[in-house]
Motif scaffolding. Structure first.
Motif, PDB file in Angstrom:
ATOM      1  N   LEU A  56       0.854  -1.017   0.032  1.00  0.00           N
ATOM      2  CA  LEU A  56       0.022   0.025  -0.009  1.00  0.00           C
ATOM      3  C   LEU A  56       1.006   1.316   0.033  1.00  0.00           C
ATOM      4  N   THR A 100      -4.087   6.525   0.836  1.00  0.00           N
ATOM      5  CA  THR A 100      -4.932   5.602   0.641  1.00  0.00           C
ATOM      6  C   THR A 100      -6.103   5.840   1.249  1.00  0.00           C
ATOM      7  N   VAL A 114      -8.721  -1.399  -1.273  1.00  0.00           N
ATOM      8  CA  VAL A 114      -8.425  -1.307  -0.080  1.00  0.00           C
ATOM      9  C   VAL A 114      -9.383  -1.609   0.936  1.00  0.00           C
TER      10      VAL A 114
END
Length: 584
Positions: free
Chosen positions: A487, A492, A499
């Motif tokens: 990641l 994110t 995710v």
């Protein structure tokens, strides 16, 4: 009528800090509320269903809870209340929630959600004044965010600007539980125009002192569920707040909210299982009423499966509630994961039970069956008072990469007291709750459980099956570690479906860890919980939901769990880990 002395310890009496104390408080409340299936009981399901149909609070039952001193459950023992540990609080509240989720919110737990800010950051005067209010039967409510914002505490519904004598409060919220009848309003308001972690502050507002012309009460709002609870709105225009209304320091609001939400999320998961247990009892009644032989084969899977789910949900909730006392600096991650998993499991369980109950689950005239319809409507609305799934993801997702790099397969296991019933634990202290970092003790516990079960892998029978399931979840954790290490370090977001899938799978791993930890901690007192069958069924269902590949069920597991469920139904016992006897 002297009920209060039964529930609240007289001044100077020692406060219990064991599971037995929480169960004793629950038993006293069970006895006061009486048989929920008695059609003549003014606090039974028929009366509660009727109040829901009228969209009115159940006045007689609220009066009973007030007389019983339920507010003491939300006040720390140091201030004269009953609150010592969060797991004991959840046990004590289950009799209310097993009858009516709306009652549990409308008269009760909303006050805890609100005053948690005071137990976190309030000064001595504020803490004692709030304690006195709740102990005398008063209520508190919380004003922080609109429903559409999930738990985006940074949204701009209320603002408090500096004034010569304190602050002036402005803003509006349309849906607040008990807005018109709370004795205290805990307000999260913006005090800094700049976005950031120091943008909000917490204030205490006495509605009786708000001042004419500064507050407008908005109309009551009708919602699909929790119809017996009172929701309405408030609009503030230059409402004066004295300087001493500030809780903690200016800018503390976000940090306070993140600590309080941990307790709120976890307690909710610990009490709503009791409400689904009521529906499960109804489904067993529907499947057995009038039959002399065993339960029809077609009902084995939904009945045994939902029972196993409830045991798993109770295991998750109980462990995180204990963690709030035992590992307060690290519990935030697990609190979010459990709140992420448990509501989805319970919603799916209600769908399964609907296939057993059929139309009877919607018959409000029959208290033996009608709880399904009400709970299906109530559970989504119950999200008003605590964090939603998006906010739980917002806690989990930013930490996945760091956990994969530094914690998984590297951290030591938590103390065994986390899982062991009867363990002595410290009191809950909101001020010690962490909001970031601290590693992942539940992943460590999973790895430890799988290692201890490893010698049984490949063996026939339920112990071998459990060992295989434990290893399957450890394999899932290894796969997650590899994916989460890739990641990006920053940026994110929750908009990336890939995710979100990772956070889903991680939450499933955490749930499996709780089930294994609770099973391992059994001392043989309860033969059913000591046997691996319930854990095998619970983990098999959890694995199926999160896509963890596992073999089929061992022969006899489903029937063994179903037999225990039918026995508990016949003996009037709860469908959780405690198997307590209900009111006759």
């Amino acid at each position: 009528m002297t009920i209060t002395a039964e529930i609240i310890h007289p001044p100077g009496t020692p406060f219990g800090r064991t599971e037995a104390d929480g169960l004793a408080r629950a038993a006293r409340l069970e006895a006061l509320l009486g048989d929920p299936y008695d059609p003549t009981n003014p606090h039974g399901l028929r009366a509660l269903f009727a109040a829901d149909e009228r969209a009115e609070p159940p006045a007689a039952t609220e009066a009973l809870l007030a007389e019983a001193g339920l507010g003491a459950e939300f006040v720390p023992a140091a201030h004269g209340g009953q609150l010592t540990r969060a797991d004991l609080l959840a046990r004590a509240l289950r009799p209310v929630f097993r009858r009516d989720v709306a009652l549990g919110f409308g008269y009760g737990i909303t006050s805890l959600f609100a005053v948690g800010a005071v137990w976190t950051s309030g000064d001595a005067r504020q803490r004692q004044e709030v304690a006195d209010l709740l102990l005398s039967g008063g209520r508190a409510t919380i004003l922080h965010h609109e429903l559409a914002h999930a738990n985006a505490i940074l949204r701009h519904e209320f603002s408090a600007r500096d004034a010569e004598d304190g602050y002036r409060l402005d803003g509006r919220k349309d849906v607040i539980i008990n807005a018109a009848r709370a004795d205290l309003q805990v307000v999260y308001a913006r005090t800094d125009a700049a976005r950031g972690p120091r943008s909000h502050s917490v204030f205490l507002l006495d509605p009786a002192q708000a001042g004419t012309g500064h507050v407008r009460h908005l109309p009551r709002v009708s919602l699909p569920g929790m119809r017996g609870a009172l929701f309405s709105g408030l609009e503030f225009t230059g409402c004066p707040l004295p300087a001493e209304a500030l809780v903690g320091a200016e800018g503390d609001g976000v940090g306070v909210a993140l600590r309080v939400f941990q307790v709120n999320r976890s307690v909710i998961c610990g009490v709503v299982t009791a409400a689904v247990g009521t529906v499960l009892h109804s489904a067993v009644r529907a499947a057995t009423d009038g039959r002399t032989g065993p339960v029809a084969k077609r009902w084995h899977k939904p009945l045994a499966g939902v029972f196993a789910d409830l045991l798993a949900c109770d295991a998750m909730a109980t462990v995180v509630l204990r963690a709030l006392s035992l590992l307060p600096a690290q519990a935030h991650l697990f609190a979010a994961a459990v709140k992420y998993v448990v509501p989805d499991l319970l919603r799916e369980d209600l769908e399964e039970l609907a296939t057993v109950l059929g139309a009877r689950g919607y018959d409000h005239a029959d208290p033996a069956y009608g709880a399904l319809d009400k709970l299906v409507r109530d559970l989504p609305v119950a999200g008003l008072g605590h964090a939603g799934s998006a906010s739980c993801q917002a806690v989990l997702v930013p930490q996945l990469r760091g956990l994969a790099e530094r914690s998984w397969f590297a951290q030591e296991e938590p103390p065994p007291e986390l899982f062991r019933s009867g363990s002595e634990l410290p009191d809950l202290d909101y001020r010690l709750l962490g909001i970031a970092g601290g590693g992942d003790f539940m992943a460590a516990a999973l790895v430890g459980s799988a290692a201890r079960l490893a010698p049984a892998r490949g063996n026939r029978g339920t112990l071998g099956a459990l060992a295989g399931l434990a290893e399957a979840f450890v394999t899932e954790l290894r796969a997650l570690r590899e994916r989460c290490r890739r990641l990006p370090e920053a940026g994110t977001g929750l908009s990336d479906p890939a995710v979100i899938v990772l956070s889903d799978r991680y939450a499933g791993v955490v749930g499996a860890s709780a089930v294994l930890g609770v099973w391992e901690s059994q001392d043989g007192t309860d033969p059913f919980l000591t046997d691996p069958a319930w854990a095998v069924l619970a983990l098999s269902r959890l694995a199926g939901r999160f896509g963890v590949p596992v073999p089929g069920l061992t022969d006899g597991v489903q029937e063994q769990v179903l037999d225990e469920l039918v026995r508990r139904y016949q003996e009037g016992r709860s469908c959780d880990l405690d198997a307590v006897t209900y009111a006759p």
